[in-house]
Design an enzyme around this catalytic site. Structure first.
Site, mmCIF file in Angstrom:
data_model
loop_
_atom_site.group_PDB
_atom_site.id
_atom_site.type_symbol
_atom_site.label_atom_id
_atom_site.label_comp_id
_atom_site.label_asym_id
_atom_site.label_seq_id
_atom_site.Cartn_x
_atom_site.Cartn_y
_atom_site.Cartn_z
ATOM 1 N N LYS A 171 -16.319 -4.215 -25.223
ATOM 2 C CA LYS A 171 -16.842 -3.317 -26.297
ATOM 3 C C LYS A 171 -18.163 -2.697 -25.566
ATOM 4 C CE LYS A 171 -18.001 -2.671 -31.051
ATOM 5 N NZ LYS A 171 -19.183 -1.808 -30.725
ATOM 6 N N HIS A 175 0.788 -1.178 -0.072
ATOM 7 C CA HIS A 175 0.050 -0.139 -0.021
ATOM 8 C C HIS A 175 0.836 1.253 0.003
ATOM 9 C CE1 HIS A 175 -3.747 2.116 2.079
ATOM 10 N NE2 HIS A 175 -3.272 2.832 0.820
ATOM 11 N N ASP A 221 0.061 -4.139 4.312
ATOM 12 C CA ASP A 221 -1.199 -4.414 5.163
ATOM 13 C C ASP A 221 -1.420 -6.042 5.192
ATOM 14 O OD1 ASP A 221 -2.087 -1.647 5.481
ATOM 15 O OD2 ASP A 221 -2.718 -1.731 3.571
#
Length: 815
Positions: free
Chosen positions: A228, A36, A44
């Site tokens: 798409k 992190h 973490d």
């Protein structure tokens, strides 16, 4: 366990973090470690317990060294689903920054039976001393969390066992899910160097790059596959306070979609981007009909999915390869409800297409990862595959309503061909009553007396002809022999398309994979593909070519612009072999460099690597292994790396591993980064990046210093003697491989061994007892690469600072 503290710190309409999710009672307990990068970089550490993730922040990260005890600060419980979170927490939110899944796996309590783990761990957590065994990809073995006097402070301790190691495991800095590094996500606006791209002002009106329709999905190395989206294609630009947002046809969208415009203002960089405006339901499905009516009757979530960037902070990046452009886009995009990054999967198009079919979505887009952006062009670099037939059509009239229909009956539609509008069918299905009235009102203003079609259709009801000014989209089952759509159904108007640009789409076959043993697109012929090159396993020349094709995206960066030495074995590993440096008769398309050779007293013509065709041409000549120079054309006197080649003379490989760890220890003490790989035969190669900053002599001298220090610490195992008879039964610390013109097997190169072994980059924690140089072969290398990604990539990036290192060495040795 309560998630009240977790929920109170987050606004879930502004952060992509999960809201909840409970652990299952029917599986092994899970753990996850997330790297992190928020205000500072930390890790973490999260353990599943009683349906939530008990969490600790570890500033220094986990360790495999039993002699290091790392502080772990307990934080709020996180939901079980948080173990799947990898992405960017936007600025202004709690914990803003980048998050990757650094490691994950299962765990059990050390004490008691596995099925009683949760009960044992619950008791130990309450007592402040948890002991457990991790089964992860990076973390293995027994660990303990020990609570200190401070209510939130614990220590994470690795216990002494077979998985213990002095290796810094955090050097393995990529996600076990995506192979990305934490700062690759770009949450802090860290941009790649754009100085190589031209400075110029962006065009006022950009025509987007277009896709070619193909008839079937495919898997392909080097390609990426995107959803798409069923919406309006739009180009946006932000330059200072000036915002532009317009359709493919140049229609202004500023007034239609204010939330998107406001979100564009939040860009911290000046950009031109490409994407699709869509409206999503609560499940993330796109609704084209909602989008059409959004400015009059808003429903759903309006957002702009961005999938490309053309210009950034004064630099035209259209020539940048697509994968790099997407990384740049991800780095600059300010995530919000209205702006979203359109992600992709690499290589695996078939799986994504099946998911699009399952969800009833429009289809998939396939893009060549190395392709530049070509405005307005439609070629074979961008392809679209539809889950069902769809066609944009021009409305040329409508019939009077019949039965229970109101306002109008059917739309008469066509497509243009050579300047004429040709009738392709009629449809009244799929049009809600409010849309029928809207269409009738629009078409009434466009009425004309005669048919706009080249050949006048004969509908079964009174007809009103219209000027061909409106474009709509229809889905249908198939084209008839007469050229009409069977069972067409109206999907909505397309104000973003110009009527005269609407043509009947005909699907093509996907372009063939270049460079396969079956390809007919190579500029040379592949021959003798059935010849056995590796008799032990009956691997053929065709198998070898297919292997190099499969790993091309990994190996080619280490061959680009480098002279190559050929070790030709036309009849495989049991036949005669010969080295070839001079290549007098080369095809025109093969890159080469003329380099003077002191030993030959002549100028030699070297093949220069860099593209797939050249790589396969070399293999076609019988070169099993690929041996590049340490330097590139244009910087031939400055290597990109130096190497410590551990070359054993009748020594067990376990001793090679032992010496390699000493090399790492010495280099760690001297602040020198190192990257190991198997040689593919009996040794190990340990590389140090220089990035063409220093001469071969300077690099060789540093390698010599390292070799001398390692030999000083391991005199019974190693030697720096060049003559083989003087170093029998020892490991030669070969620093002379760092002379100009020397070559070594490239990473991912096959070696001429009975098992068809591969020179494979390693994590340092893999350089331990049990490693064998024959672990990696042409049969398993690609699967490993899909899991680990390219571990060798840092060797191509920033090199060492030699003066600083020499000063460190001087300081260390003077003590």
């Amino acid at each position: 366990m309560s998630l009240r503290a977790y929920t109170a710190k987050r606004h879930f309409n502004h952060t992509p973090e999960p809201k909840g999710g409970s652990g299952s009672k029917h599986h092994s307990l899970r753990f996850v470690v997330q790297e992190h990068h928020a205000t500072t970089l930390h890790y973490d550490f999260r353990l599943e317990l009683d349906g939530v993730l008990k969490s600790w922040a570890i500033p220094k990260g986990p360790t495999l060294n039993p002699h290091e005890h790392h502080l772990a600060i307990q934080t709020e419980d996180h939901p079980y689903d948080y173990r799947n979170f990898e992405g960017i927490i936007p600025e202004g939110n709690y914990g803003a920054g980048n998050v990757i899944i650094w490691d994950e796996g299962t765990y059990v309590a050390r004490a008691g039976k596995a099925e009683d783990s949760q009960k044992t761990l619950r008791r130990e957590f309450k007592a402040g001393h948890m002991t457990f065994v991790l089964h992860g990809e990076k973390l293995h073995g027994e660990f303990a969390l020990i609570k200190m006097k401070d209510d939130k402070s614990w220590l994470l301790v690795k216990k002494q066992d077979d998985a213990a190691s002095a290796t810094d495991v955090t050097r393995q800095d990529t996600s076990v899910r995506s192979s990305q590094r934490v700062d690759d996500l770009g949450a802090h606006g860290k941009l790649p160097d754009l100085s190589e791209y031209p400075k110029r002002s962006p065009s006022k009106l950009v025509k987007p790059m277009l896709c070619t329709l193909v008839d079937e999905p495919f898997d392909r190395e080097g390609w990426l596959f995107e959803i798409k989206w069923d919406g309006y294609r739009a180009i946006a630009s932000k330059q200072g306070s000036s915002i532009a947002l317009y359709s493919r046809a140049g229609n202004n969208f500023i007034q239609k979609y204010p939330p998107v415009v406001e979100a564009l203002r939040s860009f911290k960089h000046d950009v031109v981007v490409d994407g699709e405006i869509v409206v999503l339901d609560k499940d993330g499905g796109a609704h084209f009909e909602w989008l059409q009516n959004w400015h009059r009757q808003p429903q759903g979530t309006l957002c702009y999915y961005l999938f490309d960037i053309l210009w950034c902070d004064g630099r035209d990046v259209q020539s940048m390869p697509l994968l790099r452009r997407k990384a740049l886009l991800k780095a600059v995009i300010p995530l919000s409800d209205s702006l979203r990054y359109s992600d992709h999967v690499e290589h695996s198009g078939l799986k994504l297409f099946k998911e699009m079919q399952r969800q009833g979505m429009e289809g998939m887009v396939a893009k060549l990862g190395s392709s530049p952006y070509r405005p307005g062009e439609r070629g074979n670099d961008w392809l679209k595959i539809k889950t069902h037939l769809r066609q944009e059509v021009v409305i040329g009239g409508y019939t009077e309503p019949r039965g229970g229909r109101k306002y109008l009956g059917s739309l008469l539609v066509g497509t243009y061909d050579q300047g004429q509008l040709h009738y392709v069918g009629h449809s009244g299905g799929g049009i809600p009553d409010d849309q029928r009235k809207l269409l009738r009102d629009k078409l009434a203003k466009l009425e004309r007396e005669t048919s706009p079609f080249a050949s006048t259709p004969k509908p079964n009801a009174p007809v009103h002809w219209a000027k061909p000014m409106l474009v709509c989209e229809m889905v249908f089952s198939e084209w008839t022999e007469e050229g009409y759509m069977r069972q067409p159904e109206y999907k909505g108007l397309r104000p973003d398309k110009k009527p005269t640009e609407v043509h009947r789409e005909t699907a093509k076959s996907p372009p063939k994979q270049k460079g396969t043993s079956k390809s007919t697109e190579l500029p040379f012929e592949l021959t003798h593909l059935d010849k056995v090159f590796f008799p032990k396993h009956h691997y053929t020349k065709g198998n070898l070519i297919d292997y190099y094709r499969s790993v091309a995206t990994y190996i080619l960066p280490y061959l680009k612009n480098r002279p190559l030495s050929l070790n030709r074995m036309p009849n495989g590993i049991t036949g005669e072999s010969f080295f070839q440096k001079n290549n007098e008769h080369l095809p025109d398309w093969v890159s080469h460099a003329n380099i003077f050779s002191d030993s030959n007293n002549a100028t030699l013509r070297w093949i220069v690597g860099g593209d797939l065709n050249t790589l396969l041409y070399i293999v076609q000549l019988g070169s099993i292994e690929i041996n590049p120079w340490n330097s590139r054309v244009g910087y031939l006197d400055k290597p990109d790396w130096i190497v410590i080649d551990l070359d054993p003379e009748g020594v067990p490989f376990a001793h090679v591993i032992e010496v390699a760890q000493i090399v790492k220890t010495v280099c760690d003490e001297w602040d020198i980064p190192t990257y190991p790989k198997t040689s593919g035969k009996t040794g190990l190669h340990i590389y140090i990046p220089l990035h063409a900053r220093y001469s071969f002599e300077q690099g060789k001298n540093l390698a010599h210093l390292i070799a001398l220090e390692v030999n000083k610490r391991t005199p019974k195992l190693t030697s720096v003697e060049r003559m083989p008879e003087k170093r029998r039964h020892k490991i030669y610390l070969d620093f002379l491989q760092n002379r100009e013109g020397q070559t070594l097997a490239a990473p991912y190169s096959v070696r001429p061994t009975p098992d068809a072994t591969v020179s494979m980059p390693l994590h340092w924690n893999e350089v331990t007892a049990g490693l064998s140089p024959t672990d990696f072969t042409i049969k398993n290398a690609l699967n490993r690469l899909k899991r680990t990604g390219d571990l060798w990539n840092p060797t191509l990036k920033e090199g060492i600072q030699l003066p600083k290192i020499l000063k460190t060495i001087e300081t260390k040795q003077s003590r």
